[in-house]
Design a protein around this motif. Sequence first.
Motif, PDB file in Angstrom:
ATOM      1  N   LEU B 254     -11.631   0.675  -3.548  1.00  0.00           N
ATOM      2  CA  LEU B 254      -9.713  -0.508  -3.707  1.00  0.00           C
ATOM      3  C   LEU B 254     -10.093  -1.364  -3.316  1.00  0.00           C
ATOM      4  O   LEU B 254      -9.115  -2.592  -3.250  1.00  0.00           O
ATOM      5  CB  LEU B 254      -9.185   0.404  -3.128  1.00  0.00           C
ATOM      6  N   GLN B 255     -10.806  -2.022  -1.938  1.00  0.00           N
ATOM      7  CA  GLN B 255     -10.461  -3.078  -1.349  1.00  0.00           C
ATOM      8  C   GLN B 255     -11.398  -3.714  -2.413  1.00  0.00           C
ATOM      9  O   GLN B 255     -10.949  -5.209  -2.269  1.00  0.00           O
ATOM     10  CB  GLN B 255     -11.761  -2.731  -0.558  1.00  0.00           C
ATOM     11  N   VAL B 256     -12.522  -4.159  -2.653  1.00  0.00           N
ATOM     12  CA  VAL B 256     -13.236  -4.738  -3.894  1.00  0.00           C
ATOM     13  C   VAL B 256     -12.500  -4.740  -5.208  1.00  0.00           C
ATOM     14  O   VAL B 256     -11.517  -5.992  -5.423  1.00  0.00           O
ATOM     15  CB  VAL B 256     -13.706  -3.790  -4.314  1.00  0.00           C
ATOM     16  N   LEU B 257     -11.738  -3.919  -5.459  1.00  0.00           N
ATOM     17  CA  LEU B 257     -10.494  -3.662  -6.389  1.00  0.00           C
ATOM     18  C   LEU B 257      -9.713  -4.604  -6.393  1.00  0.00           C
ATOM     19  O   LEU B 257      -8.881  -5.389  -7.822  1.00  0.00           O
ATOM     20  CB  LEU B 257     -10.120  -2.564  -7.296  1.00  0.00           C
ATOM     21  N   ASN B 269      -5.904  -1.775   3.490  1.00  0.00           N
ATOM     22  CA  ASN B 269      -5.642  -1.869   5.397  1.00  0.00           C
ATOM     23  C   ASN B 269      -4.755  -1.350   5.903  1.00  0.00           C
ATOM     24  O   ASN B 269      -5.006  -0.065   6.918  1.00  0.00           O
ATOM     25  CB  ASN B 269      -5.174  -3.639   5.666  1.00  0.00           C
ATOM     26  N   ASP B 270      -3.311  -1.408   5.799  1.00  0.00           N
ATOM     27  CA  ASP B 270      -2.489   0.405   6.339  1.00  0.00           C
ATOM     28  C   ASP B 270      -3.231   1.645   5.450  1.00  0.00           C
ATOM     29  O   ASP B 270      -3.621   2.595   7.075  1.00  0.00           O
ATOM     30  CB  ASP B 270      -1.202   0.926   5.467  1.00  0.00           C
ATOM     31  N   LEU B 271      -3.634   2.071   4.352  1.00  0.00           N
ATOM     32  CA  LEU B 271      -4.294   3.366   4.145  1.00  0.00           C
ATOM     33  C   LEU B 271      -5.593   3.293   4.964  1.00  0.00           C
ATOM     34  O   LEU B 271      -5.688   4.879   5.941  1.00  0.00           O
ATOM     35  CB  LEU B 271      -4.670   3.913   2.986  1.00  0.00           C
ATOM     36  N   ARG B 272      -6.332   1.984   4.984  1.00  0.00           N
ATOM     37  CA  ARG B 272      -7.395   2.429   6.149  1.00  0.00           C
ATOM     38  C   ARG B 272      -7.318   2.596   8.046  1.00  0.00           C
ATOM     39  O   ARG B 272      -7.881   3.561   8.382  1.00  0.00           O
ATOM     40  CB  ARG B 272      -8.402   1.160   5.999  1.00  0.00           C
ATOM     41  N   PHE B 273      -6.316   2.438   8.297  1.00  0.00           N
ATOM     42  CA  PHE B 273      -6.098   2.424   9.560  1.00  0.00           C
ATOM     43  C   PHE B 273      -5.587   4.082   9.753  1.00  0.00           C
ATOM     44  O   PHE B 273      -5.544   4.269  10.695  1.00  0.00           O
ATOM     45  CB  PHE B 273      -4.697   1.484  10.534  1.00  0.00           C
ATOM     46  N   VAL B 274      -4.752   4.307   9.022  1.00  0.00           N
ATOM     47  CA  VAL B 274      -4.262   5.688   8.988  1.00  0.00           C
ATOM     48  C   VAL B 274      -5.517   6.820   8.363  1.00  0.00           C
ATOM     49  O   VAL B 274      -6.116   7.898   9.690  1.00  0.00           O
ATOM     50  CB  VAL B 274      -3.254   5.745   8.271  1.00  0.00           C
TER      51      VAL B 274
END
Lengths: 456, 456
Positions: B254-257, B269-274
Amino acid sequence: MAQKPSIPKGTRDFSPTEVAKRNYIFSTIRNVFETYGFQPIETPSFENSETLMGKYGDEGDRLIFKILNSGDYLNKVDETLLASKDSLKVTASISEKALRYDLTVPFARYVVQHQNEIEFPFKRYQMQPVWRADRPQKGRFREFYQCDADVVGSKGLWQEIEFVQLYDAVFSKLKLTGTTIKLNNRKILAGIAEIIGEADKLIDFTVALDKLDKIGAEGVTKEMLAKGISESAIEKVQPLFHFNGTNQEKLNQLQVLLADSVEGTNGVNDLRFVIDTIEILGLQSAHLTIDVTLARGLNYYTGAIYEVSAPKGVQMGSIGGGGRYDDLTGIFGLKDMSGVGISFGLDRIYLVLEELNLFDTVELPKPKVLFVNFGDKEAAFCMKALVKLRENNVKSELYPDSSKMKKQMNYANKREIPFVVIVGSSEIEKNKYTVKIMQTGEQQECSLEELLKITQ
Amino acid sequence: MAQKPSIPKGTRDFSPTEVAKRNYIFSTIRNVFETYGFQPIETPSFENSETLMGKYGDEGDRLIFKILNSGDYLNKVDETLLASKDSLKVTASISEKALRYDLTVPFARYVVQHQNEIEFPFKRYQMQPVWRADRPQKGRFREFYQCDADVVGSKGLWQEIEFVQLYDAVFSKLKLTGTTIKLNNRKILAGIAEIIGEADKLIDFTVALDKLDKIGAEGVTKEMLAKGISESAIEKVQPLFHFNGTNQEKLNQLQVLLADSVEGTNGVNDLRFVIDTIEILGLQSAHLTIDVTLARGLNYYTGAIYEVSAPKGVQMGSIGGGGRYDDLTGIFGLKDMSGVGISFGLDRIYLVLEELNLFDTVELPKPKVLFVNFGDKEAAFCMKALVKLRENNVKSELYPDSSKMKKQMNYANKREIPFVVIVGSSEIEKNKYTVKIMQTGEQQECSLEELLKITQ
């Protein structure tokens, strides 16, 4: 434009504190019900209209909330009917469901519908809201809770005795001492009608007698004469106008008064059995008293009639009532099912307990521990402790944002949270938590295990 | 003629056993809510119509149950309007109240109405029935319970993390292992729209992507082309068609996309934090998985989106869901109140637990002790013991009538009451009770104190 928010007349929002207090009453009643062997059932909030309509008299029919049919409900309605603007008749065409008006009729419907799954005698309790389009006033709402216990399929007097004990047990547990459980028996009222010589004057007689408190013996006599009750009849029932003394004295007076009525004598015997047994067993805090003016839906009850009034000095209508009905389920096709039941008025009991400050022991729904949030690193460290505390059923929370310390402490103060845990970089380094005991202001550094001990 | 009793379509009666099982789920959820620092509120069953109408879309408006005005409600209705038979317009003239459709809108109304009594951030839970005139089917009823927890007045991600833990805690306590908590973020969906180059295609795109399971990558591509999404856009989001792997792998894809989208990157970033925080803290029994097809009322949520599905092999729609909404209370006049919340579907959870036989530890609401009734003298003797047992919270009852022994024992058997106490004249003489342990058939004579010990 934003709408100004409001709720319908006669309904209420309940704040966390109110919910906690209400749940305290609910769980007290529920525990006693279950200790007495009653089992819970629940029925839908709305019933088919034909289940409810015609069961509560014209007044009741009017006060039942009807639900509009869904979809294009006017499509099939007769145009002449619509043009007549006859609200009553149109209702039958556009509404086929209605909100529960009490718990007794749905219970009767339940018993008949599920008779093959039920083991009789069936002791059921039910604690659910009911709705009435009544004019709201103190202690009267349009949405309120009833808490009912009934036994169906038994004619025994022992259950009538147990309901007196049950009322006493609930109110004693609520520390509401000094309630009065008033007891009467329909057979005694019928016996009086016999003595008067005119069975059709029973209701007039009872209505008049019921005013004794307010208008005195003279006033009652006057009203009875006006209703066509003969002087000789009134002479005969004179003792009821000065109906004082102990329950035993009342029973003796009734026995003499009703000596010529078989049904009346049966009623006195039933009442005496209940009174005598309760006198032997004793009550914790309630007074049990015979009240021959008590009728409560006269056409409904056939044996015992109960009503509970709040302690003297509290202005409130009855906080409970009930009685025996010999044909509870006949209307739905199941004959000869005698039932006896009582009801608690949750909302009125709430008002009485509030007035007498009897909610002081209720645990309010607030967390025990607040973790201050200084940022993600600190919050992550707190979260490890939070998981442990919650595993051990310690109500606890992390302030969701890393707001200013002052704001977070203010939140803890306002919500009266007893323990606040503060974690900065030095705590993380030492793998410790600083806990502040809010009542004393005392602060101490402790390990996770110590924190668990302190807050439990 | 007696009516044949029935209840409205889509509603249910609950037997004592069903009530006990339902209460087991309610109390499990309630305990976890409170352990997490949430406080209960309750709102009325019906709201003013303007509070509810227009909040759930046209479909929702149709499915809301409306309550007919009381009294002579047709009296003031315009005759031309009535003659038009326009159900929708007439409704506004004859109904001003409606049954609660969900708990979120009444909660928003509550927050605005009581904003001066509330300490923010406000963590509230609410467990009440809602009503929808939907077509009933498996797991879908016209009266059903929602159990919601929301935090209003905070934008922090920590609360989003806590909701994952809360779901896991509830389902683990219910022994419902193997649930999947699906997580998405509206910002990621918005980022995808940006990548596609057409923000107005977001819904078409999501609807198509949601069918990946059923129609495969090829089918999804076809549908997207049909909806006017360009080939180059579809090319760009190809990775989503083969979106497998661990959560970390998905986050990296997702980060790349979404590298070119600021909002999309924020969402990642939000999703990664969770995800990262939950990976460190661990879950007890649930799986947490990123699902970019998850939208749930796309127009509503603005941040995190949750949905919980039952363990594999159980056919059931979602058993929970929720998300963040940045303007919960704006419609009632209170701006900039961010909220995030989740809901448990009580009735579906019930069906899942039933299917997986997970109710085995639920204590059914039956008495522990039955006193056989041989007559008034014996019953009076039993009653003394009954008072003592009940004082000690032993659920117990006296058979209300002195029926035949066989009938009373049959009742005890059918209700699976573990202890039966038998008192005849010889027991009264000796001041003893004969207790029969039903499972073994063993009988013993004992004093009241011994009886208390045996049955506790």
